[in-house]
Design a protein around this motif. Sequence first.
Motif, short mmCIF file in Angstrom:
data_model
loop_
_atom_site.label_atom_id
_atom_site.label_comp_id
_atom_site.label_asym_id
_atom_site.label_seq_id
_atom_site.Cartn_x
_atom_site.Cartn_y
_atom_site.Cartn_z
N TYR A 119 -0.34 -10.86 0.04
CA TYR A 119 0.20 -10.72 1.38
C TYR A 119 -0.83 -10.13 2.34
CZ TYR A 119 4.75 -11.29 -0.88
OH TYR A 119 5.81 -11.78 -1.60
N LEU A 120 -0.75 -10.56 3.57
CA LEU A 120 -1.49 -9.94 4.66
C LEU A 120 -0.55 -8.90 5.28
CD1 LEU A 120 -4.05 -10.03 6.42
CD2 LEU A 120 -2.91 -11.72 7.85
N CYS A 121 -0.98 -7.64 5.29
CA CYS A 121 -0.07 -6.56 5.68
C CYS A 121 -0.56 -5.80 6.91
CB CYS A 121 0.10 -5.58 4.51
SG CYS A 121 1.32 -4.28 4.85
N MET A 122 0.33 -5.65 7.89
CA MET A 122 0.06 -4.84 9.07
C MET A 122 0.47 -3.40 8.75
SD MET A 122 1.66 -7.44 11.94
CE MET A 122 0.94 -6.60 13.35
N THR A 123 -0.49 -2.47 8.85
CA THR A 123 -0.20 -1.08 8.52
C THR A 123 -0.31 -0.16 9.74
OG1 THR A 123 -2.51 -0.82 7.81
CG2 THR A 123 -0.88 -1.30 6.10
N GLY A 124 -0.57 -0.73 10.89
CA GLY A 124 -0.68 0.02 12.14
C GLY A 124 -1.35 -0.85 13.17
N LYS A 125 -1.45 -0.37 14.40
CA LYS A 125 -2.12 -1.14 15.44
C LYS A 125 -3.59 -1.29 15.08
CE LYS A 125 -2.91 -1.44 20.40
NZ LYS A 125 -2.75 -0.80 21.73
N ASN A 126 -4.05 -2.55 15.01
CA ASN A 126 -5.42 -2.87 14.63
C ASN A 126 -5.78 -2.38 13.23
OD1 ASN A 126 -5.86 -4.03 17.22
ND2 ASN A 126 -6.35 -2.01 18.05
N LYS A 127 -4.78 -2.37 12.35
CA LYS A 127 -5.00 -1.98 10.95
C LYS A 127 -4.32 -2.99 10.04
CE LYS A 127 -5.31 3.04 11.71
NZ LYS A 127 -4.74 4.35 11.37
N TRP A 128 -5.11 -3.61 9.19
CA TRP A 128 -4.62 -4.62 8.25
C TRP A 128 -5.12 -4.30 6.85
CZ3 TRP A 128 -1.83 -8.83 10.32
CH2 TRP A 128 -1.88 -8.95 11.72
N ASN A 129 -4.29 -4.57 5.85
CA ASN A 129 -4.68 -4.44 4.45
C ASN A 129 -4.23 -5.67 3.69
OD1 ASN A 129 -4.28 -1.49 5.44
ND2 ASN A 129 -5.40 -1.23 3.52
N ILE A 130 -4.82 -5.86 2.52
CA ILE A 130 -4.37 -6.90 1.60
C ILE A 130 -3.46 -6.24 0.57
CG2 ILE A 130 -5.05 -8.70 -0.03
CD1 ILE A 130 -5.89 -9.18 2.90
N TYR A 131 -2.25 -6.75 0.43
CA TYR A 131 -1.30 -6.27 -0.56
C TYR A 131 -1.06 -7.38 -1.58
CZ TYR A 131 0.28 -2.08 2.02
OH TYR A 131 0.36 -0.86 2.64
N VAL A 132 -1.02 -7.00 -2.84
CA VAL A 132 -0.75 -7.98 -3.90
C VAL A 132 0.28 -7.38 -4.85
CG1 VAL A 132 -1.72 -9.36 -5.79
CG2 VAL A 132 -3.10 -8.88 -3.75
N GLY A 133 1.39 -8.09 -5.06
CA GLY A 133 2.40 -7.59 -5.98
C GLY A 133 3.81 -7.96 -5.56
N GLY A 134 4.68 -6.96 -5.59
CA GLY A 134 6.09 -7.21 -5.34
C GLY A 134 6.87 -7.40 -6.63
N LEU A 135 6.25 -7.00 -7.75
CA LEU A 135 6.87 -7.16 -9.06
C LEU A 135 7.33 -5.80 -9.60
CD1 LEU A 135 4.21 -9.57 -10.59
CD2 LEU A 135 6.40 -10.19 -9.57
N ASP A 136 8.30 -5.82 -10.49
CA ASP A 136 8.82 -4.58 -11.07
C ASP A 136 7.98 -4.09 -12.25
OD1 ASP A 136 10.95 -4.48 -9.27
OD2 ASP A 136 12.21 -5.75 -10.55
N ASN A 137 7.14 -4.97 -12.78
CA ASN A 137 6.30 -4.60 -13.94
C ASN A 137 4.94 -4.12 -13.45
OD1 ASN A 137 4.48 -4.76 -16.22
ND2 ASN A 137 6.08 -5.92 -17.29
N ILE A 138 4.68 -2.83 -13.60
CA ILE A 138 3.44 -2.26 -13.09
C ILE A 138 2.21 -2.79 -13.83
CG2 ILE A 138 3.58 -0.23 -14.61
CD1 ILE A 138 2.39 1.42 -12.31
N ASP A 139 2.36 -3.10 -15.12
CA ASP A 139 1.22 -3.61 -15.89
C ASP A 139 0.81 -4.99 -15.40
OD1 ASP A 139 1.11 -1.33 -17.49
OD2 ASP A 139 2.60 -2.13 -18.90
N THR A 140 1.77 -5.82 -15.05
CA THR A 140 1.45 -7.16 -14.54
C THR A 140 0.68 -7.05 -13.23
OG1 THR A 140 3.43 -8.10 -15.56
CG2 THR A 140 2.41 -9.36 -13.79
N VAL A 141 1.13 -6.17 -12.35
CA VAL A 141 0.46 -6.00 -11.05
C VAL A 141 -0.95 -5.43 -11.26
CG1 VAL A 141 0.54 -4.82 -8.82
CG2 VAL A 141 2.64 -5.71 -9.85
#
Length: 256
Positions: A119-141
Motif C-alpha cells: 500500500y501507498l500510505c499517507m501519514t501526514g501532509k507531504n509525508k508518505w510511507n510504504i506499508y505492506v501487510g494487513g494480515l493477522d499472522n505476524i510471521d507471514t508479514v
Amino acid sequence: MRLFKKCIALMMCAVMIFGIFNLNKTTSDAAGLYIVRVGLTEHLKAQDSISISTKKIAIGYCVNNTFSEHIHFYNAKGFTFKPATGYYLVSNKVYPTYAKAIAAYNKALKISASKKYTYLCMTGKNKWNIYVGGLDNIDTVNGFKSKLKSKLSTAFSITSYNGHRVVISGGKTNLMYDGADSGQYVQIVANVLNSKGSQTLTANGYEYRGRMEIAPYGGDKLTVVNVLNIENYLRGCVGTQMDATYPHEALRAQAV
C-alpha cells in the motif's frame, strides 16, 4: 407571544450550534464563513466499512483551517473505506512527495509474494510511507521484510493495528492513510457535480455537502465527520430539524 416564541427559537438554535459543534473560522474561505465539524452519528457511526459512491474524489489535509488537495482519484464504482487491521511492515523512509512515493510503491509491487499486500500510505501532509501487510499472522508479514529492504534500499519495521489506519479500495493504487503520528486524518471532497449541480459526497447512500473525514478515532470501527461551512450546514439542517409546516417566524429563527 410571537416575539417570545422567536426569542426562544433563536436561543435554541444558538445552543445547538455553539454548544454541540466545534466552530473554527477558516482563513481559506473567501466569504469568511465559519467551518463546522458534524459527526454523522445517526447513519455513519461505528461502521465496519464506508462506501463512497461518488466517482471522482480529491484527498488532502486540512492544516491551519486550510484544506489542500493532494491527489485525485477516479473509479466508476466508487470507493470503500475500511479499518486497516492486522500487522504491517512500515518503511523507515518517509517520502516527501507523491511522485517519489509512487515510484517506491511501483518498485515494491515487483515483489510478487507481497504485491497484493502493498500500500501507498499517507501519514501526514507531504509525508508518505510504504506499508505492506494487513494480515493477522505476524510471521507471514515479517517474511516480506528482506526482499522489501533489498528492493527499496530502506529498512522496515513491523507494527500491529493502532486504531488510526484506514484502507481505501477503488482505483489502480492500493491506498491507505494513518493518523497516528501526525494526529490528523485525510479528508475527501467530491471532484464532480451531482445531477442537481451540487458538489456532494454520497456515503452509504446518504448525500452530504462539503468534505468528509472518515476514521476509526482509536477504535476498530469507522465514523464519518462532515466538514463544511456554516451556510451549507444550515441549508441542510433546517429542513431536517423543523417541518415545513412550522410557523414562518420559527423557520426564520432556526436559519439565523
